[in-house]
Design a protein around this motif. Structure first.
Motif, short mmCIF file in Angstrom:
data_model
loop_
_atom_site.label_atom_id
_atom_site.label_comp_id
_atom_site.label_asym_id
_atom_site.label_seq_id
_atom_site.Cartn_x
_atom_site.Cartn_y
_atom_site.Cartn_z
N GLU A 1 0.81 -1.23 0.00
CA GLU A 1 0.00 0.00 0.00
C GLU A 1 0.84 1.27 0.00
O GLU A 1 0.33 2.36 -0.28
CB GLU A 1 -0.90 0.05 1.24
CG GLU A 1 -1.80 -1.16 1.42
CD GLU A 1 -1.11 -2.27 2.22
OE1 GLU A 1 -1.75 -3.29 2.47
OE2 GLU A 1 0.08 -2.10 2.60
N PHE A 2 2.13 1.18 0.33
CA PHE A 2 2.95 2.37 0.53
C PHE A 2 3.10 3.17 -0.76
O PHE A 2 3.09 2.62 -1.86
CB PHE A 2 4.33 1.99 1.06
CG PHE A 2 4.35 1.69 2.54
CD1 PHE A 2 3.17 1.59 3.27
CD2 PHE A 2 5.55 1.52 3.20
CE1 PHE A 2 3.19 1.32 4.62
CE2 PHE A 2 5.59 1.26 4.56
CZ PHE A 2 4.40 1.16 5.28
N TYR A 3 3.29 4.48 -0.60
CA TYR A 3 3.46 5.35 -1.75
C TYR A 3 4.82 5.18 -2.41
O TYR A 3 4.96 5.32 -3.62
CB TYR A 3 3.30 6.83 -1.33
CG TYR A 3 1.90 7.24 -1.00
CD1 TYR A 3 0.82 6.88 -1.80
CD2 TYR A 3 1.64 8.02 0.12
CE1 TYR A 3 -0.47 7.28 -1.50
CE2 TYR A 3 0.36 8.43 0.44
CZ TYR A 3 -0.69 8.05 -0.37
OH TYR A 3 -1.97 8.45 -0.06
N HIS A 4 5.86 4.90 -1.61
CA HIS A 4 7.19 4.90 -2.20
C HIS A 4 7.39 3.70 -3.14
O HIS A 4 6.72 2.68 -3.03
CB HIS A 4 8.29 4.95 -1.13
CG HIS A 4 8.48 3.68 -0.35
ND1 HIS A 4 9.08 2.56 -0.87
CD2 HIS A 4 8.19 3.37 0.94
CE1 HIS A 4 9.14 1.61 0.04
NE2 HIS A 4 8.61 2.07 1.15
N GLU A 5 8.32 3.85 -4.05
CA GLU A 5 8.54 2.87 -5.10
C GLU A 5 8.86 1.48 -4.53
O GLU A 5 9.59 1.34 -3.55
CB GLU A 5 9.71 3.34 -5.96
CG GLU A 5 10.05 2.41 -7.11
CD GLU A 5 11.27 2.87 -7.88
OE1 GLU A 5 11.68 2.16 -8.82
OE2 GLU A 5 11.81 3.94 -7.53
N ARG A 6 8.27 0.48 -5.16
CA ARG A 6 8.57 -0.91 -4.78
C ARG A 6 10.06 -1.17 -5.05
O ARG A 6 10.56 -0.91 -6.15
CB ARG A 6 7.71 -1.87 -5.60
CG ARG A 6 8.05 -3.35 -5.40
CD ARG A 6 7.22 -4.19 -6.36
NE ARG A 6 7.84 -5.48 -6.60
CZ ARG A 6 7.39 -6.65 -6.13
NH1 ARG A 6 6.31 -6.67 -5.37
NH2 ARG A 6 8.01 -7.78 -6.40
N GLN A 7 10.76 -1.69 -4.05
CA GLN A 7 12.19 -1.89 -4.19
C GLN A 7 12.68 -2.84 -3.10
O GLN A 7 11.97 -3.11 -2.12
CB GLN A 7 12.92 -0.56 -4.06
CG GLN A 7 12.64 0.16 -2.75
CD GLN A 7 13.13 1.58 -2.75
OE1 GLN A 7 14.34 1.81 -2.73
NE2 GLN A 7 12.20 2.53 -2.76
N PHE A 8 13.88 -3.34 -3.27
CA PHE A 8 14.51 -4.13 -2.22
C PHE A 8 15.02 -3.17 -1.15
O PHE A 8 15.75 -2.22 -1.44
CB PHE A 8 15.67 -4.95 -2.77
CG PHE A 8 16.38 -5.77 -1.72
CD1 PHE A 8 15.88 -6.99 -1.31
CD2 PHE A 8 17.54 -5.29 -1.13
CE1 PHE A 8 16.52 -7.74 -0.33
CE2 PHE A 8 18.20 -6.03 -0.15
CZ PHE A 8 17.68 -7.26 0.25
N VAL A 9 14.66 -3.43 0.10
CA VAL A 9 15.08 -2.58 1.21
C VAL A 9 16.22 -3.28 1.96
O VAL A 9 16.01 -4.34 2.54
CB VAL A 9 13.91 -2.32 2.19
CG1 VAL A 9 14.38 -1.48 3.37
CG2 VAL A 9 12.76 -1.63 1.47
N PRO A 10 17.44 -2.76 1.90
CA PRO A 10 18.57 -3.40 2.58
C PRO A 10 18.54 -3.11 4.07
O PRO A 10 19.08 -2.12 4.54
CB PRO A 10 19.79 -2.77 1.90
CG PRO A 10 19.30 -1.42 1.46
CD PRO A 10 17.84 -1.56 1.16
N THR A 11 17.90 -3.98 4.82
CA THR A 11 17.75 -3.78 6.25
C THR A 11 17.72 -5.13 6.95
O THR A 11 17.53 -6.17 6.31
CB THR A 11 16.45 -3.01 6.54
OG1 THR A 11 16.37 -2.73 7.94
CG2 THR A 11 15.23 -3.82 6.14
N LEU A 12 17.93 -5.14 8.24
CA LEU A 12 17.92 -6.39 8.98
C LEU A 12 16.53 -7.02 8.94
O LEU A 12 15.52 -6.33 9.08
CB LEU A 12 18.35 -6.14 10.43
CG LEU A 12 19.78 -5.65 10.60
CD1 LEU A 12 20.08 -5.40 12.06
CD2 LEU A 12 20.77 -6.64 10.03
#
Length: 369
Positions: A278-289
């Motif tokens: 649902e988020f507005y920001h672009e679909r992407q891989f998020v480099p996080t734990l």
């Protein structure tokens, strides 16, 4: 007075959903300040609700921080007033009470394009909805860093607020007490799954009718509560096949446990969907734990066990000590089992499928006799 703890930075920790990409390195050992703010001075909750009460309302809850202090009735309870935004259909009245859904936010807090949007959608279909503001109730505003907010409030606090909202809605003349569902996103999804455990109902519900359905949107499955009995309500999960924060094997194990403990279980997987579509920001891989490779096991007295290690915590700990214990637990997870990242962000196709699934199960369990 706000209290501050100096803690090792753990980045955008994924016991839940991150908002933006954050690059993390294991060798980073910078310190960050974890704020423990005072609870806000909200108006006192109304003692008596009227059939036309709607909009911003307040109800009493508490802040256990984790299961250890929820299970221990002698631990400090920290009375907490919580804001709930009640979306009530125009036709709802004491003569025509309507079903309702309590909505728990993710670790990204309440968002206009997710929690609020779903509340309006349900309202348009003749179902009341309450959006619960759990972070704000503990003074954890958007100005406070993400890590500080997530360490200072667990999904156990979200679950506690869910039951507080359930008792609150039971007093509303225009709401059907036997047709109240629970919907949670990510962090809130974890709370939604935990709330079906009969132990939680017995501790928190004060005898009101249990939730009629639990709907979990992509709640991570790394916590094993060893549930032996549920409330008997249906459990519905909606997840994406490309969401690495939801390990399929772990989610299947959690679902099997709930089914064996007495609840009908429905698991929906949206092909190609990531996390938080649902988020507005672009679909992407998020480099996080990412906590998905871990397994936290709840012991009988409310402690967390990670592998052979039990995260021992004092039964009478104050709020600052509870948060310190949570920090140590997450630090151990980071060192021993967390991986780095998953796909999340705007995905209109998956969001459309999810809306249809939600409305289908809401109609099935809340709008039929």
């Amino acid at each position: 007075m706000t209290v501050y703890l100096r803690l090792a930075a753990i980045g955008c920790l994924v016991l839940a959903t991150c908002l933006l990409p954050v690059t993390l390195r294991a060798e980073q050992a910078a310190e960050t300040t974890i704020e423990i703010p005072d609870f806000p001075a909200y108006p006192a909750p109304k003692e008596v609700l009227q059939e036309n009460d709607r909009g911003t309302l307040y109800f009493p809850s508490r802040t256990p921080t984790d299961f250890r202090w929820l299970f221990n009735r002698n631990a400090p309870r920290y009375p907490t007033t919580v804001q709930g935004d009640l979306y009530l259909p125009e036709n709802a009245s004491a003569e025509n009470p309507v079903p309702a859904v309590i909505i728990l936010h993710g670790s990204g807090d309440v968002r206009e394009n997710r929690e609020m949007a779903y509340a309006r959608l349900l309202q348009s279909r003749g179902i009341a909805a309450v959006v619960v503001h759990s972070f704000a109730a503990r003074g954890l505003s958007q100005e406070i860093p993400y890590v500080s907010r997530v360490l200072a409030m667990s999904h156990v606090d979200l679950m506690t607020d869910a039951y507080a909202a359930l008792k609150f809605l039971n007093r509303h003349p225009a709401v059907r007490a036997d047709k109240i569902g629970l919907l949670g996103f990510s962090y809130g999804g974890m709370a939604t799954r935990a709330a079906i455990d009969r132990r939680m109902y017995d501790l928190l519900a004060d005898g009101v009718p249990p939730f009629a359905v639990h709907i979990d949107f992509y709640g991570p499955c790394h916590t094993r509560l060893n549930t032996r009995k549920t409330t008997g309500a249906p459990y519905v999960s909606i997840r994406g096949t490309e969401d690495a924060s939801n390990d399929p094997a772990a989610c299947a194990a959690r679902a099997k446990t709930l089914e064996q403990a007495g609840s009908p279980v429905i698991s929906e997987w949206i092909e190609g969907a990531g996390h938080a579509w649902e988020f507005y920001h672009e679909r992407q891989f998020v480099p996080t734990l990412n906590a998905a490779p871990c397994e936290l096991v709840l012991t009988g007295d409310g402690q967390w066990q990670l592998g052979d290690r039990v995260m021992d915590s004092p039964a009478d700990a104050d709020r600052a000590e509870r948060i310190r214990v949570r920090r140590e637990m997450v630090g151990a997870m980071r060192e021993e089992c967390m991986s780095k990242g998953y796909i999340m962000g705007n995905d209109p196709k998956s969001a459309g499928i999810a809306r249809k699934l939600l409305l289908h199960y809401v109609e099935k369990y809340l709008q039929t006799e």
